[in-house]
Structure formats: C-alpha cells, structure tokens
Design a protein around this motif. Structure first.
Motif, mmCIF file in Angstrom:
data_model
loop_
_atom_site.group_PDB
_atom_site.id
_atom_site.type_symbol
_atom_site.label_atom_id
_atom_site.label_comp_id
_atom_site.label_asym_id
_atom_site.label_seq_id
_atom_site.Cartn_x
_atom_site.Cartn_y
_atom_site.Cartn_z
ATOM 1 N N GLU A 6 158.961 17.224 20.479
ATOM 2 C CA GLU A 6 159.944 18.237 19.582
ATOM 3 C C GLU A 6 159.181 17.928 18.299
ATOM 4 N N ALA A 7 158.021 17.114 18.379
ATOM 5 C CA ALA A 7 156.922 17.196 17.350
ATOM 6 C C ALA A 7 156.247 18.601 17.154
ATOM 7 N N HIS A 8 155.731 18.502 18.415
ATOM 8 C CA HIS A 8 154.873 19.735 18.766
ATOM 9 C C HIS A 8 155.649 21.069 18.676
ATOM 10 N N ASP A 9 157.075 21.236 18.588
ATOM 11 C CA ASP A 9 157.662 22.533 18.642
ATOM 12 C C ASP A 9 157.835 21.959 16.893
ATOM 13 N N ALA A 10 157.631 21.340 16.159
ATOM 14 C CA ALA A 10 158.137 21.351 14.770
ATOM 15 C C ALA A 10 157.178 22.258 14.248
ATOM 16 N N ASP A 11 155.463 21.031 14.331
ATOM 17 C CA ASP A 11 154.833 21.938 13.889
ATOM 18 C C ASP A 11 154.277 23.271 13.947
ATOM 19 N N PHE A 12 154.359 23.831 15.373
ATOM 20 C CA PHE A 12 154.569 24.846 15.078
ATOM 21 C C PHE A 12 154.874 25.706 14.384
ATOM 22 N N ARG A 13 157.085 25.694 14.775
ATOM 23 C CA ARG A 13 157.885 26.519 14.163
ATOM 24 C C ARG A 13 157.062 26.293 12.213
ATOM 25 N N ALA A 14 156.602 25.192 11.904
ATOM 26 C CA ALA A 14 156.150 25.627 10.227
ATOM 27 C C ALA A 14 154.803 26.241 10.542
ATOM 28 N N PHE A 15 154.481 26.286 11.048
ATOM 29 C CA PHE A 15 153.143 26.921 11.004
ATOM 30 C C PHE A 15 153.407 28.274 11.575
ATOM 31 N N ALA A 16 154.150 28.735 12.010
ATOM 32 C CA ALA A 16 154.598 30.080 12.563
ATOM 33 C C ALA A 16 155.286 30.591 10.971
ATOM 34 N N THR A 17 157.039 29.869 11.085
ATOM 35 C CA THR A 17 157.136 30.399 9.726
ATOM 36 C C THR A 17 156.190 31.092 9.046
ATOM 37 N N GLY A 18 155.765 29.712 7.821
ATOM 38 C CA GLY A 18 155.004 30.050 6.639
ATOM 39 C C GLY A 18 153.458 31.235 7.083
ATOM 40 N N LEU A 45 151.676 35.002 18.073
ATOM 41 C CA LEU A 45 152.142 33.407 18.574
ATOM 42 C C LEU A 45 152.573 32.584 19.127
ATOM 43 N N VAL A 46 152.704 33.858 20.376
ATOM 44 C CA VAL A 46 152.902 32.911 22.407
ATOM 45 C C VAL A 46 151.631 32.763 22.830
ATOM 46 N N LYS A 47 150.257 33.240 22.850
ATOM 47 C CA LYS A 47 149.363 32.449 22.181
ATOM 48 C C LYS A 47 148.586 31.470 21.623
ATOM 49 N N ALA A 48 149.062 31.492 20.529
ATOM 50 C CA ALA A 48 149.122 30.245 19.496
ATOM 51 C C ALA A 48 149.737 28.806 20.625
ATOM 52 N N TYR A 49 151.093 29.268 20.358
ATOM 53 C CA TYR A 49 151.440 28.030 21.091
ATOM 54 C C TYR A 49 151.254 27.538 22.225
ATOM 55 N N ALA A 50 151.018 28.466 23.250
ATOM 56 C CA ALA A 50 150.493 28.396 24.580
ATOM 57 C C ALA A 50 149.605 27.042 24.197
ATOM 58 N N ARG A 51 148.792 27.406 23.127
ATOM 59 C CA ARG A 51 147.399 27.025 22.754
ATOM 60 C C ARG A 51 147.565 25.783 22.030
ATOM 61 N N VAL A 65 144.114 31.151 14.382
ATOM 62 C CA VAL A 65 145.416 32.016 15.097
ATOM 63 C C VAL A 65 145.261 33.437 14.965
ATOM 64 N N TRP A 66 144.495 33.780 13.582
ATOM 65 C CA TRP A 66 143.751 35.622 13.177
ATOM 66 C C TRP A 66 142.764 35.949 14.143
ATOM 67 N N ARG A 67 142.094 35.329 14.526
ATOM 68 C CA ARG A 67 141.831 35.723 15.774
ATOM 69 C C ARG A 67 142.062 36.006 16.884
ATOM 70 N N ILE A 68 143.477 35.141 17.548
ATOM 71 C CA ILE A 68 143.545 35.923 18.703
ATOM 72 C C ILE A 68 144.936 36.787 18.298
ATOM 73 N N LEU A 69 145.216 36.810 17.062
ATOM 74 C CA LEU A 69 145.244 37.867 16.152
ATOM 75 C C LEU A 69 144.672 39.570 16.819
ATOM 76 N N ILE A 70 143.366 39.563 16.109
ATOM 77 C CA ILE A 70 142.360 40.292 16.534
ATOM 78 C C ILE A 70 142.422 40.864 17.770
ATOM 79 N N ASN A 71 142.327 39.740 18.467
ATOM 80 C CA ASN A 71 141.802 39.873 19.893
ATOM 81 C C ASN A 71 142.790 40.733 20.717
ATOM 82 N N ALA A 72 144.349 40.071 19.968
ATOM 83 C CA ALA A 72 144.822 40.766 20.696
ATOM 84 C C ALA A 72 145.224 42.660 20.514
#
Length: 189
Positions: A6-18, A45-51, A65-72
């Motif tokens: 739950e903490a893992h998901d909450a941290d990711f959700r806050a990051f992704a939303t921001g 964001l899916v790739k970031a969530y997996a890692r 995450v920007w690097r993931i975006l650029i690579n995608a």
C-alpha cells in the motif's frame, strides 16, 4: 525492512499525479498528438511502476522517469514508417483573453513539426523543458556536443521559419530584423 504494498502504491500514485502535467506536456511536444502523448506517458509510468523500487531509490527519480519517457518515444519513432502530423491544439484549454498566446503556441507547434524528430527532441528538452545540456544528453543517450549541434540546428531552422519570424517581430520591424541578422552573420556591427 520491506515496505507494505500500500505504501509502495501510495508513493507511486503521489509521484505520478504530481508529474503527470509536465510529462504530458513534454510528450505532446515530442509526439505532436494529444492522444499519442497520453499513451506515451502511460507507457512510461507503467514501466516506472514496474521498477518503482529502483526509481524511488534513484538520486533523481524525475530524471529516471524522463529517461524512460524518452526511450519509449525513441522506440515509438523507430516503429513509425509514416509521417507525423502535429495538431494545432495544445492539451490545456485557453480563455478568450489568451487567444493571442494560443495562436503563438500553434505557430510554434507547427514550426516544431517541421523539425526532424531528433532536433525536435533536443529543442523541446533543452529550451521548452529548460533542461541542461548534460540532462538532455543523458536523456537522449548522446554526447553533449550532439545535443548542442542538434539544438543549434533546430533553433536555426525555427528562426528561419517565416511564421516564427513574424512572432519575433511585428510586421513593420521585420525588415530591420532581417538587416540586423544579415549584418550579424557577416560580422558587421
């Protein structure tokens, strides 16, 4: 000590939303299509969530995450065999009193469309996203000199674009600007 899911998901959700609006803006400027930009951000964001455990522990999670975006985006471009057509509408909606700004943005979006994808990526990341040459080089996996040359060539093409030139100087000042630019290129002061 492992963290609860739950903490893992909450941290990711806050990051992704921001980060969503900025990621979407960058993706839009790279792809030129609102729907493609949303897809690109979602893939990143899916790739970031997996890692996420690695992303959260990174010294700069945003850069990761920007690097993931650029690579995608790079993977997406490699798969494309058709021309891209940028839309004239930016994701955010404008009010009537900001019509002039919206029109200027449309002109810039069309001018960006005419740049080759690598130059467009360098210009967008360097000047619109306001990233350093080092950050852009890391995101695009190229040398700093390559970022400089791509950005310089891209800016040169943007400056030469007649529609962008109209934005830079009102109609009466265009001739003065042309002469000043010619004098500067020839070394006359």
């Amino acid at each position: 000590m492992t963290r609860a899911p739950e903490a893992h998901d909450a941290d990711f959700r806050a990051f992704a939303t921001g980060r969503w609006p900025r990621l979407l803006r960058t993706a839009y400027l790279l792809t030129g299509h609102h729907h493609d930009a949303e897809d690109l951000v979602q893939v990143a964001l899916v790739k970031a969530y997996a890692r996420w455990h690695r992303v959260a522990q990174a010294s700069d999670p945003d850069a990761y995450v920007w690097r993931i975006l650029i690579n995608a985006h790079r993977d997406r471009i490699r798969g494309l065999r058709v021309f891209e057509w940028l839309t004239v509408r930016f994701p955010e909606r404008s009010e009537r009193d900001r019509t002039e700004q919206v029109l200027d943005r449309e002109v810039l979006a069309r001018a960006l469309q005419r740049l080759p994808p690598r130059q467009r990526a360098a210009v967008v990341l360097r000047y619109i996203e306001d990233r350093t040459e080092t950050e852009v080089a890391a995101l695009l996996a190229v040398r700093i000199g390559t970022v400089r040359s791509r950005a310089a060539r891209g800016l040169e093409k943007l400056r030469a674009d007649p529609a962008v030139r109209e934005l830079r100087a009102p109609a009466g000042e265009q001739e003065v600007t042309d002469r000043a630019g010619a004098a500067q290129r020839s070394g006359v002061r």
